[in-house]
Design a protein around this motif. Structure first.
Motif, PDB file in Angstrom:
ATOM      1  N   HIS A  88      89.108 -38.302  78.020  1.00  0.00           N
ATOM      2  CA  HIS A  88      88.892 -37.666  79.317  1.00  0.00           C
ATOM      3  C   HIS A  88      87.924 -38.493  80.157  1.00  0.00           C
ATOM      4  O   HIS A  88      88.147 -38.703  81.359  1.00  0.00           O
ATOM      5  N   ALA A  89      86.839 -38.963  79.539  1.00  0.00           N
ATOM      6  CA  ALA A  89      85.856 -39.781  80.272  1.00  0.00           C
ATOM      7  C   ALA A  89      86.480 -41.072  80.770  1.00  0.00           C
ATOM      8  O   ALA A  89      86.209 -41.518  81.889  1.00  0.00           O
ATOM      9  N   LYS A  90      87.315 -41.682  79.943  1.00  0.00           N
ATOM     10  CA  LYS A  90      87.963 -42.941  80.319  1.00  0.00           C
ATOM     11  C   LYS A  90      88.787 -42.771  81.586  1.00  0.00           C
ATOM     12  O   LYS A  90      88.671 -43.559  82.536  1.00  0.00           O
ATOM     13  N   GLN A  91      89.618 -41.748  81.634  1.00  0.00           N
ATOM     14  CA  GLN A  91      90.462 -41.516  82.804  1.00  0.00           C
ATOM     15  C   GLN A  91      89.628 -41.081  84.002  1.00  0.00           C
ATOM     16  O   GLN A  91      89.849 -41.551  85.124  1.00  0.00           O
ATOM     17  N   TYR A  92      88.668 -40.211  83.782  1.00  0.00           N
ATOM     18  CA  TYR A  92      87.853 -39.665  84.868  1.00  0.00           C
ATOM     19  C   TYR A  92      87.034 -40.768  85.538  1.00  0.00           C
ATOM     20  O   TYR A  92      86.987 -40.875  86.775  1.00  0.00           O
ATOM     21  N   LEU A  93      86.388 -41.597  84.732  1.00  0.00           N
ATOM     22  CA  LEU A  93      85.559 -42.666  85.284  1.00  0.00           C
ATOM     23  C   LEU A  93      86.402 -43.711  86.010  1.00  0.00           C
ATOM     24  O   LEU A  93      86.073 -44.129  87.125  1.00  0.00           O
ATOM     25  N   PHE A  94      87.493 -44.139  85.383  1.00  0.00           N
ATOM     26  CA  PHE A  94      88.313 -45.191  85.977  1.00  0.00           C
ATOM     27  C   PHE A  94      88.933 -44.740  87.295  1.00  0.00           C
ATOM     28  O   PHE A  94      88.895 -45.467  88.294  1.00  0.00           O
ATOM     29  N   LEU A  95      89.502 -43.546  87.320  1.00  0.00           N
ATOM     30  CA  LEU A  95      90.165 -43.068  88.539  1.00  0.00           C
ATOM     31  C   LEU A  95      89.163 -42.825  89.659  1.00  0.00           C
ATOM     32  O   LEU A  95      89.444 -43.109  90.826  1.00  0.00           O
ATOM     33  N   ASN A  96      87.975 -42.314  89.321  1.00  0.00           N
ATOM     34  CA  ASN A  96      86.962 -42.125  90.360  1.00  0.00           C
ATOM     35  C   ASN A  96      86.418 -43.450  90.864  1.00  0.00           C
ATOM     36  O   ASN A  96      86.045 -43.568  92.035  1.00  0.00           O
ATOM     37  N   ALA A  97      86.377 -44.452  90.006  1.00  0.00           N
ATOM     38  CA  ALA A  97      85.951 -45.774  90.455  1.00  0.00           C
ATOM     39  C   ALA A  97      86.933 -46.346  91.471  1.00  0.00           C
ATOM     40  O   ALA A  97      86.540 -47.066  92.397  1.00  0.00           O
ATOM     41  N   GLY A 121      87.550 -50.648  82.946  1.00  0.00           N
ATOM     42  CA  GLY A 121      86.998 -50.061  84.162  1.00  0.00           C
ATOM     43  C   GLY A 121      86.028 -48.932  83.870  1.00  0.00           C
ATOM     44  O   GLY A 121      84.968 -48.822  84.501  1.00  0.00           O
ATOM     45  N   ALA A 122      86.380 -48.072  82.897  1.00  0.00           N
ATOM     46  CA  ALA A 122      85.514 -46.948  82.548  1.00  0.00           C
ATOM     47  C   ALA A 122      84.200 -47.422  81.953  1.00  0.00           C
ATOM     48  O   ALA A 122      83.131 -46.855  82.232  1.00  0.00           O
ATOM     49  N   LEU A 123      84.247 -48.458  81.123  1.00  0.00           N
ATOM     50  CA  LEU A 123      83.025 -48.979  80.516  1.00  0.00           C
ATOM     51  C   LEU A 123      82.057 -49.505  81.574  1.00  0.00           C
ATOM     52  O   LEU A 123      80.862 -49.168  81.571  1.00  0.00           O
ATOM     53  N   PHE A 124      82.553 -50.310  82.486  1.00  0.00           N
ATOM     54  CA  PHE A 124      81.686 -50.890  83.513  1.00  0.00           C
ATOM     55  C   PHE A 124      81.190 -49.829  84.493  1.00  0.00           C
ATOM     56  O   PHE A 124      80.002 -49.789  84.831  1.00  0.00           O
ATOM     57  N   TYR A 125      82.099 -48.948  84.941  1.00  0.00           N
ATOM     58  CA  TYR A 125      81.704 -47.943  85.924  1.00  0.00           C
ATOM     59  C   TYR A 125      80.771 -46.899  85.304  1.00  0.00           C
ATOM     60  O   TYR A 125      79.814 -46.453  85.953  1.00  0.00           O
ATOM     61  N   GLY A 126      81.050 -46.517  84.053  1.00  0.00           N
ATOM     62  CA  GLY A 126      80.184 -45.553  83.382  1.00  0.00           C
ATOM     63  C   GLY A 126      78.788 -46.100  83.179  1.00  0.00           C
ATOM     64  O   GLY A 126      77.792 -45.395  83.379  1.00  0.00           O
ATOM     65  N   LYS A 127      78.693 -47.377  82.796  1.00  0.00           N
ATOM     66  CA  LYS A 127      77.381 -47.996  82.596  1.00  0.00           C
ATOM     67  C   LYS A 127      76.628 -48.100  83.921  1.00  0.00           C
ATOM     68  O   LYS A 127      75.400 -47.932  83.960  1.00  0.00           O
TER      69      LYS A 127
END
Length: 410
Positions: free
Chosen positions: A203-212, A36-42
Motif C-alpha cells: 500500500h505504501a509503495k503505490q501510495y507514495l509513488f502515485l502521489n509523487a 519511486g516510493a523509496l526515494f519519495y518516502g525518504k
C-alpha cells in the motif's frame, strides 16, 4: 503446402514474441513503483517541523465521525485534546443519540475544559454515504475555513496537525496522511502484523509513488482541506452519492487547479478489534470501490502483484533471452521482498515491534492471498459497510440495498 502453412508459424511466433516484449516491459515498469516510493518516502516522511513558524496560524475545525466504542477509542480521541497547535475546534459527530461513544467524549471534554470541543447529534440525511450524513451537522457549523476529517481509529502525534497546516501552501487545496498503523502494546496476534506489513509495503509503495507523480491516490481517514474550495464543488453533500467520497473530493480539488499532497506523518490507525478475515474483507471492499471508479483497474491490478508479475517476467525473459525462468523468478521474488522491506523501514521510522520472521510470514501470506482478494472483489458489486449493504454502479455511485419488494433505493 499452401500459403497459410507458411503464415501460421510466423504469425504464432510473432504473437508469442510480442507478448514476451509486452510482459517484460510491464515487469520493468512495475519496478519503478519501488524505486519511486523509496526515494519519495525518504524525502517526504518524518520531516522535522521548522524551528521558525509563521507569525499566525489559521484555525482548524476537526470533524470526528463516531459510531460505537472499541477498546482504544478513549486513547485515540485523547490525542486530539493535546495537539501542539494554537487554534482548533473538535466537532464530534454522533448519529445515534444512544451511542455509547458520547460518554467517552463527554469524559474527555470534562478532563480538558480549555479545549474547544462539542458533540453534534443526529447528522443530516443528504445522500447514501453514512459517514457524510453523520458529519453534516458538524460541517455546517465549522468555525474555520480549514477543516479536517479524521476517523475514530486514528491516533495523532502532537505535531501532526501543525505539520499538515504547514504543508498547506497557497496552491495546495488538500493535505492527507498516508495510511499506516501505530505500534500496539496489545497486539491482536497475526492480524495486526498482517495489517502493518500491508500498509507498510504494497500500500505504501503505490501510495507514495502515485502521489509523487501527482496522481489522485487519496484516503479520507485523515485529511485536511479548504472549505471554500469544497463549497465551489457543491459542498460535502455533493459527494454523499459515493462511498469512496475521499477520491472524488480530491479529484474535485485537482479539477479546479489545486494541488493535493501528503503530509510528513502517516495516519496511525489504532483499531480496538481485528481479525485476518475482517482485514481481508476490508481489502475486498476497497477493491470493489476501485474497480467501480476505474474499470481499467480490473485488468491492471492482478498483473501488478509480486507473484503474477514475477511469473510473467520469468516467462518473457526465458522467451526473449533464453535464460532460466525459475532462476529469474526467485531472483525477482527476493529483490521484490528486500525492496518492500526497505519501504517498510521508511514507514516505520524506527525498530519493528515484531520479529523479522513474523514480517516474512506476513509478507508471504499477503502476496499469496492477494490474487484471491482481487478475484473476490470481481464476483460481486455488493459492498458491506457496517450494518448496511450497497450496490456499486459504474463511476463509483452506489445504491443502498434494502429488504422488501423495492430492493434498491437511490
Amino acid at each position: 503446402m499452401d500459403f497459410y502453412d507458411y503464415v501460421r508459424p510466423i504469425t504464432g511466433d510473432t504473437i508469442l514474441f510480442g507478448l514476451a516484449i509486452f510482459f517484460f516491459c510491464l515487469w520493468t515498469f512495475l519496478w519503478s513503483f519501488h524505486i519511486g516510493a523509496l526515494f519519495y518516502g525518504k524525502y517526504k516522511l518524518y520531516r522535522k517541523i521548522p524551528a521558525v513558524l509563521p507569525d499566525s496560524l489559521p484555525g482548524v475545525s476537526i470533524l470526528k465521525p463516531l459510531t460505537g466504542v472499541d477498546a482504544h477509542l478513549y486513547d485515540n480521541l485523547e490525542t486530539y485534546f493535546v495537539l501542539n497547535y494554537p487554534t482548533y475546534e473538535l466537532l464530534f459527530c454522533i448519529q445515534d443519540e444512544s451511542d455509547p461513544a458520547q460518554m467517552v467524549v463527554r469524559s474527555l471534554i470534562e478532563k480538558y475544559p480549555k479545549v474547544d470541543a462539542r458533540i453534534l447529534q443526529g447528522g443530516k440525511k443528504v445522500g447514501i454515504n453514512p459517514k457524510i450524513n453523520n458529519m453534516m451537522s458538524g460541517y455546517e457549523v465549522c468555525k474555520y475555513d480549514l477543516f479536517m476529517i479524521s476517523d475514530c481509529n486514528i491516533k495523532m502525534k502532537p505535531d501532526t496537525l501543525l505539520d499538515m497546516v504547514l504543508h498547506l501552501k497557497d496552491d495546495v487545496g488538500e493535505i492527507h496522511q498516508i495510511p499506516f498503523t501505530c505500534d500496539r502494546e496489545d497486539r491482536l496476534g497475526f492480524s495486526s502484523i498482517l495489517e502493518k506489513v500491508y500498509f507498510g509495503t504494497v500500500h505504501a509503495k503505490q501510495y507514495l509513488f502515485l502521489n509523487a507523480l501527482g496522481v489522485n491516490c487519496t484516503t479520507g481517514m485523515s485529511s485536511m482541506m479548504r472549505k471554500n474550495v469544497l463549497e465551489e464543488a457543491g459542498g460535502l453533500k455533493a459527494f454523499a452519492k459515493y462511498l469512496a467520497e475521499d477520491y472524488f473530493i480530491a479529484q474535485a480539488f485537482l479539477d479546479r487547479g489545486w494541488k493535493v499532497q501528503i503530509s510528513s506523518f502517516p495516519a496511525l490507525q489504532n483499531a480496538g478489534t481485528g481479525s485476518v478475515s475482517g482485514f481481508q474483507n476490508r481489502l475486498v471492499r476497497w477493491g470493489k470501490l476501485r474497480f467501480a471508479m476505474c474499470p481499467a483497474n480490473r485488468i491492471m491490478e492482478p498483473f501488478s502483484d509480486c507473484l503474477v508479475n514475477g511469473i510473467n517476467g520469468a516467462w518473457s525473459a526465458a522467451v526473449l533471452f533464453n535464460i532460466s525462468g525459475l532462476a529469474f523468478f526467485f531472483v525477482h521474488l527476493l529483490t521484490w521482498f528486500l525492496l518492500d522491506y526497505l519501504i517498510f523501514l521508511i514507514m516505520q521510522n524506527g525498530p519493528m515491534t515484531f520479529s523479522k520472521f513474523e514480517f516474512v510470514v506476513a509478507w508471504m501470506f499477503r502476496e499469496i492471498t492477494s490474487i484471491f482478494i482481487l478475484l473476490k472483489a470481481e464476483v460481486s458489486t455488493v459492498v458491506q459497510w457496517r450494518a448496511k449493504k450497497f450496490r456499486l454502479r459504474y463511476g463509483g455511485v452506489v445504491e443502498e440495498m434494502r429488504e422488501g419488494p423495492k430492493q434498491f433505493v437511490l
